[in-house]
Scaffold this active site. Structure first.
Site, short mmCIF file in Angstrom:
data_model
loop_
_atom_site.label_atom_id
_atom_site.label_comp_id
_atom_site.label_asym_id
_atom_site.label_seq_id
_atom_site.Cartn_x
_atom_site.Cartn_y
_atom_site.Cartn_z
N HIS A 1 0.86 -1.20 0.00
CA HIS A 1 0.00 0.00 0.00
C HIS A 1 0.89 1.23 0.00
O HIS A 1 1.70 1.43 0.90
CB HIS A 1 -0.92 0.00 1.23
CG HIS A 1 -1.95 -1.08 1.18
ND1 HIS A 1 -2.27 -1.87 2.25
CD2 HIS A 1 -2.73 -1.49 0.15
CE1 HIS A 1 -3.21 -2.73 1.89
NE2 HIS A 1 -3.52 -2.51 0.62
N GLU B 1 1.76 3.89 2.93
CA GLU B 1 2.36 3.41 4.17
C GLU B 1 3.88 3.52 4.09
O GLU B 1 4.60 2.53 4.02
CB GLU B 1 1.89 1.96 4.42
CG GLU B 1 0.37 1.87 4.52
CD GLU B 1 -0.22 0.47 4.35
OE1 GLU B 1 0.55 -0.50 4.25
OE2 GLU B 1 -1.46 0.35 4.33
N ARG C 1 -3.54 4.66 -1.87
CA ARG C 1 -3.31 3.31 -1.31
C ARG C 1 -3.07 2.24 -2.39
O ARG C 1 -2.22 1.37 -2.24
CB ARG C 1 -4.55 2.94 -0.49
CG ARG C 1 -4.72 1.47 -0.15
CD ARG C 1 -6.06 1.29 0.59
NE ARG C 1 -6.45 -0.10 0.74
CZ ARG C 1 -6.18 -0.84 1.81
NH1 ARG C 1 -5.49 -0.34 2.81
NH2 ARG C 1 -6.61 -2.08 1.89
N HIS D 1 3.08 -3.64 6.61
CA HIS D 1 2.11 -2.56 6.39
C HIS D 1 2.18 -1.55 7.54
O HIS D 1 2.94 -1.72 8.48
CB HIS D 1 0.69 -3.13 6.36
CG HIS D 1 0.38 -3.95 5.15
ND1 HIS D 1 -0.48 -3.52 4.17
CD2 HIS D 1 0.80 -5.18 4.76
CE1 HIS D 1 -0.58 -4.45 3.23
NE2 HIS D 1 0.19 -5.47 3.56
N GLU E 1 1.60 -4.76 10.98
CA GLU E 1 1.15 -3.37 10.86
C GLU E 1 2.03 -2.55 11.80
O GLU E 1 1.91 -2.65 13.02
CB GLU E 1 -0.32 -3.23 11.27
CG GLU E 1 -1.29 -3.97 10.38
CD GLU E 1 -1.74 -3.18 9.15
OE1 GLU E 1 -1.27 -2.03 8.97
OE2 GLU E 1 -2.55 -3.72 8.39
N1 ARG Z 1 -4.74 -3.42 6.72
C1 ARG Z 1 -4.46 -4.57 5.92
C2 ARG Z 1 -5.38 -4.60 4.72
O1 ARG Z 1 -6.51 -4.27 4.84
C3 ARG Z 1 -4.62 -5.81 6.73
C4 ARG Z 1 -4.07 -7.01 6.09
C5 ARG Z 1 -4.37 -8.26 6.87
N2 ARG Z 1 -4.30 -9.38 6.01
C6 ARG Z 1 -5.18 -9.63 5.04
N3 ARG Z 1 -5.02 -10.68 4.33
N4 ARG Z 1 -6.20 -8.88 4.83
O2 ARG Z 1 -4.97 -4.92 3.64
ZN ZN Z 2 -1.60 -1.77 4.20
#
Ligand code: ARG
Ligand code: ZN
Length: 421
Positions: free
Chosen positions: A181, A184, A239, A309, A383
């Site tokens: 993303h 970030e 993003r 992330h 994160e």
């Molecule tokens: N903030 C991340 C997202 O939304 C969390 C990722 C967690 N893992 C996942 N497979 N969604 O992408």
């Molecule tokens: Zn992210």
């Protein structure tokens, strides 16, 4: 005068009638208390100049949980007015966005708040990262190799650094990717810092030495190259990647919804205009297919997967596309607990841990779940800092502590994987 007020003053211009007008974008935190308030806030996020920072998707805006909104200076009056009228409380988290962006981009900022850290304590635009990849590989040809794994939608190269110790080639491998993303920024900064730290500590720090002697480490510093460039040039809070498909004027697929793991089920969107657009089909995005292809080729030796992330201070593991428990759930939870305890020992930073679906929300098509189902039984999303005070605008002074504390978690997990595979 209290410091917050002084900062508020800096971000504002005093005009004749006794009001302050902000001259910078701001980040707000609002907490809806009723369904009606949830709807009002969801509506706000559909405006183009208002960027949702947390949660990732408007679908996850819920009663009594905080929502972080990035607001363009031109909308501030309108939004504050709207919130007041509806009796919705809000808190200004970042009063002066401009100032934080200047700190992050290292533009001539003077005065007590300016900071001149080393290369590894700064954020860098993509060209500088490419330059660094070349430079450090030339300086350490015995430990680093550059691998081109593919290119982005806009045809930028995607480079992976293969990092090894100087002994016999190990039978295990691990992977770390950063910058899925684009907004970030602390994530690519982590990958860069990690490579440098590992090279520096090899044959000095026993844990790093053990790690490099027992694992090949593949590091992808910026997976979403196009999005990353876009955050530096045009829109700081972008993003997704920058792909475009016929049938919509909206740009960008969420790379962390594009992997072939419960693809585009609940928690992702088929609408190209959404933050969590899953793309036209799984692995449609060249960035995702490049990573997936590489990992498939290495799957027999690949034992450990990390994807970095921000923000939120969390250590997540599968699954995120389903509420089902992963087969080795107990082992992963135990390991994650141990790792977050290690993180706390440094600066008392609290990370929470658990499966993605229950710890945050359903989010299908993620790289961690896909890697797990490929057979990499140790798969984590980290994160990084913080929990929203600076959010994506984390000042460069905090790069070093953020990386240091998380390195202990990675060491803890790696030790376990070496022992158990
Ligand atoms: N903030 C991340 C997202 O939304 C969390 C990722 C967690 N893992 C996942 N497979 N969604 O992408
Ligand atoms: Zn992210």
């Amino acid at each position: 005068m209290k410091l917050p007020f002084l900062i508020a003053l800096l971000a504002s211009i005093y005009i004749e009638d006794g009001t302050f007008v902000s001259i910078s974008d701001q980040v707000f935190s609002v907490t809806p208390g009723t369904d009606e308030e949830v709807e009002i806030i969801k509506n706000l996020t559909s405006k183009d100049e208002i960027e949702l920072c947390h949660p990732d998707s408007a679908h996850n805006i819920k009663i009594n949980s905080d929502v972080h909104l990035y607001m363009n200076v031109s909308d501030l009056d309108f939004v504050k007015d709207l919130l007041h009228k509806n009796g919705i409380n809000y808190k200004i988290m970042v009063e002066n966005v401009q100032e934080l962006i200047e700190m992050q981009t290292n533009k001539e900022s003077s005065g007590p708040r300016s900071f001149k850290g080393s290369f590894y304590e700064q954020y860098h635009p993509l060209e500088e990262i490419y330059f660094w990849i070349n430079k450090i590989s030339h300086e350490h040809p015995d430990m680093l190799e550059i691998i081109l794994i593919g290119s982005s939608f806009e045809k930028r190269p995607l480079y992976v650094l293969k990092l090894t110790g100087r002994r016999n080639s190990p039978r295990r491998a691990m992977w770390i990717d950063c910058g899925i993303h684009s907004r970030e920024w602390i994530s690519p900064a982590f990958c860069i810092w990690f490579v440098q730290n590992a090279i520096d500590s090899y044959n000095k720090n026993p844990e790093i030495t053990q790690m490099l002697d027992n694992m090949e480490i593949y590091v992808l510093p910026v997976m979403n190259a196009d999005g990353y460039v876009y955050t530096w040039t045009t829109r700081r809070m972008w993003r997704k990647n920058r792909s475009r498909y016929e049938g919509s004027n909206c740009i960008g697929t969420d790379l962390n919804r594009n992997f072939d793991a419960g693809w585009c089920t609940k928690g992702a969107s088929h609408n190209p205009c959404d933050h969590t657009y899953c793309g036209p089909y799984p692995e449609s995005e060249p960035e995702v297919s490049a990573v997936a292809k590489f990992l498939r080729e290495k799957k027999d030796s690949m034992k450990l997967y990390f994807t970095i992330h921000s923000y939120g201070q969390m250590l997540l593991f599968p699954y995120s596309y389903s509420y089902n428990q992963a087969p080795n759930h107990d082992e992963l939870q135990h390991l994650a607990d141990e790792a977050t305890q290690q993180i706390r020992r440094y600066y008392r930073t609290r990370y929470i841990s658990g499966p993605g679906a229950t710890t945050i929300y359903l989010a299908p098509g993620g790289s961690d779940d896909w890697a797990y189902d490929l057979g990499i039984k140790y798969s984590f999303t980290i994160e990084l800092r913080d929990t929203g005070s600076y959010g994506f605008l984390l000042p460069p002074q905090l790069i070093q502590p953020t990386c240091l504390e998380v390195l202990t978690a990675i060491k803890t997990i790696t030790r376990h994987v070496i022992k158990n595979t």
